[in-house]
Write an enzyme that holds these catalytic residues in place. Structure first.
Site, PDB file in Angstrom:
ATOM      1  CB  SER A  24      -0.958  -0.042   1.135  1.00  0.00           C
ATOM      2  OG  SER A  24      -0.246   0.145   2.521  1.00  0.00           O
ATOM      3  CG  ASN A 111      -4.750  -4.012  13.625  1.00  0.00           C
ATOM      4  OD1 ASN A 111      -4.061  -4.123  12.572  1.00  0.00           O
ATOM      5  ND2 ASN A 111      -5.059  -4.970  14.381  1.00  0.00           N
ATOM      6  CB  THR A 156     -40.718  24.357 -10.253  1.00  0.00           C
ATOM      7  OG1 THR A 156     -41.869  24.793 -10.854  1.00  0.00           O
ATOM      8  CG2 THR A 156     -40.455  25.357  -9.141  1.00  0.00           C
ATOM      9  CG  HIS A 157     -41.905  20.453 -12.505  1.00  0.00           C
ATOM     10  ND1 HIS A 157     -41.833  19.161 -11.677  1.00  0.00           N
ATOM     11  CD2 HIS A 157     -42.752  21.164 -11.653  1.00  0.00           C
ATOM     12  CE1 HIS A 157     -42.592  19.092 -10.650  1.00  0.00           C
ATOM     13  NE2 HIS A 157     -43.390  20.447 -10.491  1.00  0.00           N
ATOM     14  CB  SER A 278     -14.600  22.626 -30.947  1.00  0.00           C
ATOM     15  OG  SER A 278     -14.501  21.641 -32.159  1.00  0.00           O
ATOM     16  CE  LYS A 284     -19.820  24.063 -29.327  1.00  0.00           C
ATOM     17  NZ  LYS A 284     -19.220  22.766 -29.391  1.00  0.00           N
ATOM     18  CG  ASN A 286     -16.906  23.299 -26.186  1.00  0.00           C
ATOM     19  OD1 ASN A 286     -18.049  23.743 -26.653  1.00  0.00           O
ATOM     20  ND2 ASN A 286     -15.893  22.673 -26.903  1.00  0.00           N
ATOM     21  CD  GLU A 291     -19.297  20.071 -21.324  1.00  0.00           C
ATOM     22  OE1 GLU A 291     -20.166  20.550 -21.829  1.00  0.00           O
ATOM     23  OE2 GLU A 291     -18.141  19.793 -21.669  1.00  0.00           O
ATOM     24  CE1 TYR A 318      -6.981  -3.029   9.741  1.00  0.00           C
ATOM     25  CE2 TYR A 318      -5.888  -4.876   9.295  1.00  0.00           C
ATOM     26  CZ  TYR A 318      -6.089  -3.819   8.732  1.00  0.00           C
ATOM     27  OH  TYR A 318      -5.469  -3.401   7.643  1.00  0.00           O
ATOM     28  CD  GLN A 323      -3.023  -2.724   2.037  1.00  0.00           C
ATOM     29  OE1 GLN A 323      -2.444  -3.152   2.795  1.00  0.00           O
ATOM     30  NE2 GLN A 323      -2.754  -2.937   0.587  1.00  0.00           N
ATOM     31  CE  LYS A 326      -4.864   3.540   5.337  1.00  0.00           C
ATOM     32  NZ  LYS A 326      -5.675   2.359   5.491  1.00  0.00           N
TER      33      LYS A 326
END
Length: 461
Positions: A24, A111, A156-157, A278, A284, A286, A291, A318, A323, A326
């Site tokens: 690790s 541990n 809304t919606h 682009s 473009k 972007n 995103e 344990y 391990q 993480k």
């Protein structure tokens, strides 16, 4: 050199394939600062309890400072057979001090050592994340006065609903990120309990002082049950959940601003420094940062799922499975922090397309609800007022005009009770001024909230 965790009962060395599989160090080396700090606190406690001499403690702490410096500089060799950062630090100590170095692990297991180091790292990462959220809140708050005159359509919606002041919208995200910060603060309460001293699983027969090491490492207290502590990763799950909620807020904001930046909406212009072009379409611009913020949020949510599944079937106490806790949490923190580092300057640098917004603000009959409430104030039952305003909106749609453009006599054909005072609530600006309730987009209420958050969030300095 044999690993400190090997030998004794083992009759043969570890297969090299197992070493590669089980290591690790490739990801937990980022815990080294916390491991060394925890080891020094442990050594001082051992000395105070007479388990090592003061001279041995000073030698250990001095050597650990040297090892930290080598790790800072990247000059300490990394060896797969030593598995993790904890064994690397211990072996480096033994290489320098021999048997004195071997005494450091007295009354300690990997541990409780790993759990303590990880808790310190998570505590620090949560606080860093909180600071980044604060900066994002300040970025939204910093727009409020300059944008106070702008009216936006609230949805809304994903359909136009009612008008709101732009600062009311900005403060909505201040609220969301405040809840995230409150969750962080609450999470830290459970993270900030010291595991050191529970040893492997049952505690130790040696006379240690857990309260001393907890205080030295700035923990609020100690964990109460050695068996629970050895297996506990609730603090990991809770942190991953907090980060996932932050990710949902960031993703929702990013999605909204991606839409707002389109030609179809035309509400905002993102700073070009946060956009890309682009490879084939020269026109473009972007919104790639937005995103990617939306996309990276999926990783954070997926990491939470990974951690829940990792821990769901583990018996006390344990297990080596832990391990694997993480990498997902490291990735979640890294991802959220990288998004937040870009979010604040993007928010501050984005321009509202004021003319475009104003040109379309009367589209969608955003003042319909305010008209209905005007009728209610005159004594009309809500359901009747709702029905009549629906009919009035239908009339306006047929004529292709706004509600404020309908002649009074046409309004009275549907609702004879109406008089000239109806003009006071028609149109988005009048609708905004008509609001009163606490928490609403009424200008005076919004100003109250700006003042509240200005005080609550303080100065950048």
């Amino acid at each position: 050199m044999e690993s400190p965790s090997r030998g004794g009962v083992f009759s043969e060395g570890t297969d090299s394939r197992v070493e590669q599989f089980a290591e690790s160090i490739s990801f937990d080396r980022r815990l080294y600062q916390h491991d060394i700090r925890g080891s020094q606190a442990h050594a001082r406690m051992l000395a105070d309890q007479g388990l090592i001499t003061d001279a041995e403690c000073e030698s250990i702490c001095g050597a650990l400072d040297e090892i930290r410096l080598e790790l800072d500089n990247g000059t300490l060799p990394m060896r797969i057979e030593l598995e993790d950062i904890h064994m690397h630090v211990e072996q480096a100590l033994i290489d320098r001090l021999g048997d004195v170095g071997r005494k450091l692990h007295t009354a300690r297991s990997r541990n409780d050592q790993v759990s303590t180091d990880f808790r310190m790292w998570v505590r620090e990462a949560l606080r860093e994340t909180d600071q980044l959220l604060l900066e994002l809140q300040r970025a939204f708050l910093g727009r409020c006065e300059a944008d106070f005159d702008v009216i936006l359509p609230a949805y809304t919606h994903l359909q136009r609903a009612q008008p709101v002041l732009a600062p009311h919208y900005w403060l909505a995200y201040v609220e969301k990120f405040q809840r995230d910060r409150e969750r962080i603060a609450d999470c830290i309460k459970r993270v900030n309990q010291c595991s050191l001293g529970v040893a492997a699983v049952a505690g130790t027969s040696l006379p240690i002082d857990r309260q001393q090491t907890a205080a030295a490492l700035d923990f609020d207290g100690i964990t109460r049950n050695s068996l629970d502590t050895s297996s506990d990763r609730d603090f990991v799950l809770e942190s991953a959940f907090v980060l996932s909620v932050i990710a949902t807020h960031l993703s929702g904001w990013a999605e909204e601003w991606i839409l707002w930046s389109t030609v179809e909406y035309g509400f905002i212009k993102c700073p070009h420094a946060f956009c890309t072009g682009s490879s084939i379409m020269p026109q473009k611009v972007n919104p790639d940062v937005l995103e990617l913020t939306r996309g990276k949020s999926a990783r954070v949510m997926g990491n939470l799922q990974t951690l829940v599944l990792l821990t769901k079937g583990l018996p006390l106490a344990y297990n080596r499975d832990l391990q694997e806790d993480k990498p997902p949490l490291f990735d979640s923190f890294d991802t959220i922090q990288s998004c937040l580092q870009l979010a604040a300057p993007l928010v501050a640098g984005t321009e509202l397309q004021r003319e475009r917004i104003a040109a379309g603000i009367e589209d969608g009959y955003l003042d319909a609800t305010t008209l209905m409430e005007h009728m209610i104030r005159a004594g009309m039952p809500q359901r009747r007022a709702h029905h009549l305003v629906g009919a009035i909106v239908g009339e306006a749609m047929q004529r292709r005009v706004s509600l404020s453009e309908l002649p009074l006599d046409v309004l009275q054909q549907h609702a004879p009770e109406l008089d000239g005072s109806v003009r006071e609530v028609l149109g988005s600006r009048n609708a905004i001024e008509a609001f009163q309730s606490e928490g609403s987009t009424a200008p005076e209420r919004v100003r109250e909230q700006i003042q509240y958050w200005t005080t609550a969030l303080g100065d950048k300095g």
